[in-house]
Design an enzyme around this catalytic site. Structure first.
Site, PDB file in Angstrom:
ATOM      1  N   GLY A   1       0.825  -1.192   0.000  1.00 51.50           N
ATOM      2  CA  GLY A   1       0.000   0.000   0.000  1.00 51.50           C
ATOM      3  C   GLY A   1       0.863   1.246   0.000  1.00 51.50           C
ATOM      4  O   GLY A   1       2.100   1.172  -0.022  1.00 51.50           O
TER       5      GLY A   1
ATOM      6  N   ASP B   1      -8.371  10.139  -0.300  1.00 48.54           N
ATOM      7  CA  ASP B   1      -7.621   9.321  -1.257  1.00 48.54           C
ATOM      8  C   ASP B   1      -8.550   8.354  -1.988  1.00 48.54           C
ATOM      9  O   ASP B   1      -8.261   7.168  -2.126  1.00 48.54           O
ATOM     10  CB  ASP B   1      -6.507   8.549  -0.541  1.00 48.54           C
ATOM     11  CG  ASP B   1      -5.418   8.068  -1.501  1.00 48.54           C
ATOM     12  OD1 ASP B   1      -5.336   8.616  -2.623  1.00 48.54           O
ATOM     13  OD2 ASP B   1      -4.660   7.154  -1.141  1.00 48.54           O
TER      14      ASP B   1
END
Length: 394
Positions: free
Chosen positions: A62, A179
């Site tokens: 990630g 995001d």
């Protein structure tokens, strides 16, 4: 030690059977612990080592973490994802993920957390496993005809993600995700979407009025999805999420990446600017993923492109709310279903979601031609004024 090869899940045997006969019941945290510590199960580092084969089941990386696949509750009965936040700056991202109010987790389109681990220098979050990974991989990965997302499935995924984002924006406090992108929209075994990754999310103070509901912060997010206003002001708002979602809508329609270099080289502008230009010039067909050309009704395509265009407006004040986006997408899906089922519908309903073309390219109407090919005049009816009883008519 890391196993040389992954065990066979069909065997039902865990690679460390003696160390893992059953899942340990964690000790209850004391009353002075953080709310999330009392809400979720606490795992030991040794348990996570066993579950992930000593962190050998790598599942990706990630923005702020390393991601592993794991198995808990004995054998291969339950798959999970374990995110490890490194000791360097990882604790703050771990806390952001864990401190999302529990009521905000209580929504079918928000990824659920199972537990956590704070043993040792690193921090770990254990969450649901999503068999179909994320929307980005499904749109841009190499897929065969069996796994290609249909137009209907894409609409359903967008509606689910929009509902999750609307839920984050509603209530007290409101949550700005910051995001939103296709790789943060995960898909379960039934292709049901879940919004994930809250490491950089922010809460909007309840004392702020709706017109001033922003948070001053540094620029953070993912290039291609970033709100242009955020770059100029440093203020992130709920409309910043709406902009990012608009980019996702275009990405879903075209199956092209927002940072597609081919578009930049050929058009001289970035993908979002080109998508918007196509809508303005009535060239929406150029955006459409050619693999879906026979699935999408013309008017449905225009209606979808219109809401993506409105969401991606450079002026935040002119973008719709996520509640408006959800309503519009739901009507577009219903519109598509009516067309496919050859069910007649009200012209006034059609005109409230489909913008009139600047220049009609439709042939003259023929006898018994389907209603959806008729060009209707624009209407003052808004989605919020829509009466469900008017949708279908005899």
């Amino acid at each position: 030690m890391v196993a040389s090869e992954s065990p066979d899940p069909s065997s039902g045997k865990h690679p460390f059977p003696k160390l893992f006969p059953f899942w340990r019941k964690s000790k209850k945290p004391n009353q002075d612990s953080a709310p999330w510590a009392r809400l979720y199960q606490r795992f030991t580092l040794e348990e996570l080592r066993v579950a992930t084969q000593n962190f050998g089941l790598n599942f990706g990386k990630g923005g702020f973490s390393y991601v592993y696949k794991g198995f808990i509750n004995g054998g291969f009965k339950e798959r999970v994802v374990v995110k490890m936040y490194p000791s360097l700056n990882g604790h703050q991202f771990f806390l952001r993920e864990m401190e999302l109010p529990s009521k905000k987790r209580d929504h079918p389109n928000i990824l659920s957390i199972i537990g956590y681990c704070i043993d040792g220098p690193h921090r770990y979050v254990v969450s649901e496993y999503m068999p179909h990974r994320d929307l980005h991989g499904q749109l841009h990965g190499k897929t065969d005809s069996k796994t290609l997302l249909s137009w209907r499935k894409r609409l359903e995924i967008c509606i689910g993600a929009a509902r999750g984002l609307e839920f984050l924006h509603s209530g007290t406090p409101s949550i700005i995700h910051r995001d939103i992108k296709s790789s943060n929209i995960l898909l379960d075994k039934n292709w049901f979407p879940r919004i994930s990754d809250f490491e950089i999310s922010r809460s909007v103070p309840t004392s702020l009025s709706e017109s001033d509901s922003h948070v001053s912060t540094g620029v953070a997010g993912t290039m291609g999805y970033l709100d242009p206003e955020l770059l100029g002001t440093g203020h992130v708002t709920m409309k910043s999420d709406v902009y990012s979602f608009g980019v996702v809508l275009f990405e879903v329609l075209s199956a092209r990446n927002p940072v597609d270099r081919t578009i930049l080289e050929e058009q001289g502008i970035n993908a979002t600017q080109w998508w918007r230009q196509c809508v303005e010039d009535d060239r929406v067909g150029e955006i459409l993923d050619p693999r879906m050309k026979d699935e999408v009704a013309a008017e449905c395509l225009r209606a979808y492109a219109d809401i993506a265009y409105k969401c991606s407006n450079e002026r935040g004040s002119e973008r719709p709310t996520m509640a408006d986006v959800v309503k519009r997408l739901e009507l577009i899906l219903l519109f598509q279903e009516c067309i496919q089922a050859d069910v007649p519908f009200s012209p006034s309903w059609l005109s409230c979601i489909v913008p009139p073309p600047k220049k009609s390219t439709l042939p003259p109407l023929k006898k018994n031609e389907p209603l959806f090919e008729i060009e209707f005049r624009d209407s003052d009816i808004s989605v919020s004024d829509y009466d469900s009883d008017e949708l279908l008519r005899d």
